[in-house]
Scaffold this motif. Structure first.
Motif, PDB file in Angstrom:
ATOM      1  N   TYR A 240       0.813  -1.218   0.000  1.00 26.53           N
ATOM      2  CA  TYR A 240       0.000   0.000   0.000  1.00 26.53           C
ATOM      3  C   TYR A 240       0.845   1.267   0.000  1.00 26.53           C
ATOM      4  O   TYR A 240       0.317   2.350  -0.221  1.00 26.53           O
ATOM      5  CB  TYR A 240      -0.955   0.007   1.196  1.00 26.53           C
ATOM      6  CG  TYR A 240      -2.082  -0.976   1.035  1.00 26.53           C
ATOM      7  CD1 TYR A 240      -3.255  -0.630   0.380  1.00 26.53           C
ATOM      8  CD2 TYR A 240      -1.960  -2.281   1.497  1.00 26.53           C
ATOM      9  CE1 TYR A 240      -4.282  -1.544   0.207  1.00 26.53           C
ATOM     10  CE2 TYR A 240      -2.982  -3.200   1.332  1.00 26.53           C
ATOM     11  CZ  TYR A 240      -4.125  -2.831   0.686  1.00 26.53           C
ATOM     12  OH  TYR A 240      -5.135  -3.739   0.502  1.00 26.53           O
ATOM     13  N   GLY A 241       2.127   1.141   0.279  1.00 25.41           N
ATOM     14  CA  GLY A 241       3.001   2.308   0.300  1.00 25.41           C
ATOM     15  C   GLY A 241       2.688   3.260   1.435  1.00 25.41           C
ATOM     16  O   GLY A 241       2.802   4.476   1.283  1.00 25.41           O
ATOM     17  N   VAL A 242       2.291   2.710   2.575  1.00 24.76           N
ATOM     18  CA  VAL A 242       1.983   3.524   3.748  1.00 24.76           C
ATOM     19  C   VAL A 242       2.892   3.116   4.904  1.00 24.76           C
ATOM     20  O   VAL A 242       3.459   2.019   4.907  1.00 24.76           O
ATOM     21  CB  VAL A 242       0.497   3.405   4.174  1.00 24.76           C
ATOM     22  CG1 VAL A 242      -0.423   3.961   3.084  1.00 24.76           C
ATOM     23  CG2 VAL A 242       0.130   1.974   4.516  1.00 24.76           C
ATOM     24  N   CYS A 243       3.023   3.982   5.880  1.00 28.72           N
ATOM     25  CA  CYS A 243       3.855   3.692   7.048  1.00 28.72           C
ATOM     26  C   CYS A 243       3.149   2.780   8.038  1.00 28.72           C
ATOM     27  O   CYS A 243       3.794   2.064   8.800  1.00 28.72           O
ATOM     28  CB  CYS A 243       4.240   4.986   7.760  1.00 28.72           C
ATOM     29  SG  CYS A 243       5.234   6.082   6.755  1.00 28.72           S
ATOM     30  N   LEU A 244       1.822   2.824   8.024  1.00 32.33           N
ATOM     31  CA  LEU A 244       1.061   2.142   9.060  1.00 32.33           C
ATOM     32  C   LEU A 244      -0.254   1.629   8.491  1.00 32.33           C
ATOM     33  O   LEU A 244      -0.994   2.372   7.852  1.00 32.33           O
ATOM     34  CB  LEU A 244       0.777   3.150  10.189  1.00 32.33           C
ATOM     35  CG  LEU A 244       0.003   2.708  11.401  1.00 32.33           C
ATOM     36  CD1 LEU A 244       0.796   1.687  12.204  1.00 32.33           C
ATOM     37  CD2 LEU A 244      -0.282   3.919  12.281  1.00 32.33           C
ATOM     38  N   LEU A 245      -0.527   0.345   8.700  1.00 32.61           N
ATOM     39  CA  LEU A 245      -1.834  -0.229   8.385  1.00 32.61           C
ATOM     40  C   LEU A 245      -2.490  -0.613   9.698  1.00 32.61           C
ATOM     41  O   LEU A 245      -1.839  -1.164  10.586  1.00 32.61           O
ATOM     42  CB  LEU A 245      -1.708  -1.477   7.511  1.00 32.61           C
ATOM     43  CG  LEU A 245      -1.555  -1.261   6.022  1.00 32.61           C
ATOM     44  CD1 LEU A 245      -1.391  -2.597   5.301  1.00 32.61           C
ATOM     45  CD2 LEU A 245      -2.721  -0.503   5.435  1.00 32.61           C
ATOM     46  N   ILE A 246      -3.779  -0.341   9.785  1.00 32.27           N
ATOM     47  CA  ILE A 246      -4.519  -0.586  11.019  1.00 32.27           C
ATOM     48  C   ILE A 246      -5.763  -1.394  10.661  1.00 32.27           C
ATOM     49  O   ILE A 246      -6.476  -1.065   9.717  1.00 32.27           O
ATOM     50  CB  ILE A 246      -4.939   0.751  11.671  1.00 32.27           C
ATOM     51  CG1 ILE A 246      -3.746   1.706  11.783  1.00 32.27           C
ATOM     52  CG2 ILE A 246      -5.574   0.515  13.037  1.00 32.27           C
ATOM     53  CD1 ILE A 246      -4.138   3.150  12.051  1.00 32.27           C
ATOM     54  N   SER A 247      -6.036  -2.431  11.451  1.00 28.86           N
ATOM     55  CA  SER A 247      -7.233  -3.241  11.205  1.00 28.86           C
ATOM     56  C   SER A 247      -8.471  -2.506  11.715  1.00 28.86           C
ATOM     57  O   SER A 247      -8.389  -1.633  12.577  1.00 28.86           O
ATOM     58  CB  SER A 247      -7.120  -4.591  11.903  1.00 28.86           C
ATOM     59  OG  SER A 247      -7.213  -4.428  13.306  1.00 28.86           O
TER      60      SER A 247
ATOM     61  N   THR B 247       0.956  11.241  -5.371  1.00 32.46           N
ATOM     62  CA  THR B 247       1.863  10.277  -4.739  1.00 32.46           C
ATOM     63  C   THR B 247       1.171   9.385  -3.702  1.00 32.46           C
ATOM     64  O   THR B 247       1.839   8.630  -3.000  1.00 32.46           O
ATOM     65  CB  THR B 247       3.052  11.000  -4.075  1.00 32.46           C
ATOM     66  OG1 THR B 247       2.555  11.913  -3.092  1.00 32.46           O
ATOM     67  CG2 THR B 247       3.895  11.730  -5.108  1.00 32.46           C
ATOM     68  N   ASP B 248      -0.149   9.430  -3.628  1.00 32.00           N
ATOM     69  CA  ASP B 248      -0.872   8.564  -2.691  1.00 32.00           C
ATOM     70  C   ASP B 248      -0.946   7.164  -3.279  1.00 32.00           C
ATOM     71  O   ASP B 248      -1.730   6.889  -4.179  1.00 32.00           O
ATOM     72  CB  ASP B 248      -2.267   9.116  -2.398  1.00 32.00           C
ATOM     73  CG  ASP B 248      -3.000   8.283  -1.362  1.00 32.00           C
ATOM     74  OD1 ASP B 248      -2.363   7.847  -0.388  1.00 32.00           O
ATOM     75  OD2 ASP B 248      -4.213   8.049  -1.538  1.00 32.00           O
ATOM     76  N   ARG B 249      -0.118   6.274  -2.765  1.00 27.16           N
ATOM     77  CA  ARG B 249      -0.020   4.918  -3.323  1.00 27.16           C
ATOM     78  C   ARG B 249      -1.289   4.099  -3.174  1.00 27.16           C
ATOM     79  O   ARG B 249      -1.623   3.331  -4.072  1.00 27.16           O
ATOM     80  CB  ARG B 249       1.169   4.185  -2.712  1.00 27.16           C
ATOM     81  CG  ARG B 249       2.508   4.756  -3.132  1.00 27.16           C
ATOM     82  CD  ARG B 249       3.370   3.928  -4.046  1.00 27.16           C
ATOM     83  NE  ARG B 249       3.422   2.521  -3.837  1.00 27.16           N
ATOM     84  CZ  ARG B 249       4.304   1.872  -3.086  1.00 27.16           C
ATOM     85  NH1 ARG B 249       5.231   2.536  -2.422  1.00 27.16           N
ATOM     86  NH2 ARG B 249       4.283   0.558  -2.990  1.00 27.16           N
ATOM     87  N   PRO B 250      -2.046   4.202  -2.059  1.00 27.28           N
ATOM     88  CA  PRO B 250      -3.277   3.411  -1.989  1.00 27.28           C
ATOM     89  C   PRO B 250      -4.259   3.723  -3.123  1.00 27.28           C
ATOM     90  O   PRO B 250      -4.883   2.808  -3.670  1.00 27.28           O
ATOM     91  CB  PRO B 250      -3.855   3.774  -0.618  1.00 27.28           C
ATOM     92  CG  PRO B 250      -2.654   4.121   0.202  1.00 27.28           C
ATOM     93  CD  PRO B 250      -1.747   4.845  -0.768  1.00 27.28           C
ATOM     94  N   ALA B 251      -4.392   4.986  -3.502  1.00 26.58           N
ATOM     95  CA  ALA B 251      -5.306   5.336  -4.596  1.00 26.58           C
ATOM     96  C   ALA B 251      -4.857   4.684  -5.897  1.00 26.58           C
ATOM     97  O   ALA B 251      -5.663   4.109  -6.637  1.00 26.58           O
ATOM     98  CB  ALA B 251      -5.382   6.859  -4.757  1.00 26.58           C
TER      99      ALA B 251
END
Length: 134
Positions: free
Chosen positions: A12-19, A103-107
């Protein structure tokens, strides 16, 4: 589960994933409101779909054109449409998101996933996708 989410941060290219479980248990509404819904998935070793969220750190949003709140609303509307199978509307909204924050990787990730299916929801779509990478 934590190791699967940590590995998925790279996808996802993010620093943090949260459930969704963690987000639901945040005691301050301001913390919950700061989390952005990203996707609905199953992870390797689990058959139960879950929503994934991230926390958008303001210092990483320097090239965001517009308000972070407006972006979050637009992005989450795109994700809601994606989950329910309205990929045409989701794709339109994600393209707007990409224009606002290139640059928003999730999108980009979700847009590419739908494009890999020609933006047509698969017949067997259950409202989530399987994350198979470790």
């Amino acid at each position: 589960m934590a190791s699967r989410l940590e590995a998925a941060t790279k996808q996802y290219g993010v620093c943090l994933l949260i459930s969704e479980t963690v987000v639901a248990n945040l005691t301050k509404s301001s913390l919950r409101d700061s989390c952005r819904k990203l996707d609905r998935v199953t992870v390797k070793g689990s058959a139960e779909p879950m929503l994934l969220y991230t926390y958008d750190m303001p210092f990483l949003q320097k090239d965001l054109k517009g308000s972070p709140q407006v972006y979050k609303s637009l992005f989450e509307a795109a994700i809601d449409n994606y989950i329910i199978g309205n990929w045409t509307e989701s794709s339109k909204k994600l393209n707007q998101c990409i224009q606002m924050w290139p640059t928003d990787r999730p999108a980009t990730l979700i847009a590419k996933y739908m494009a890999s299916h020609n933006n047509v929801v698969p017949a067997a779509w259950k409202g989530y996708r399987e994350l198979t990478e470790k």
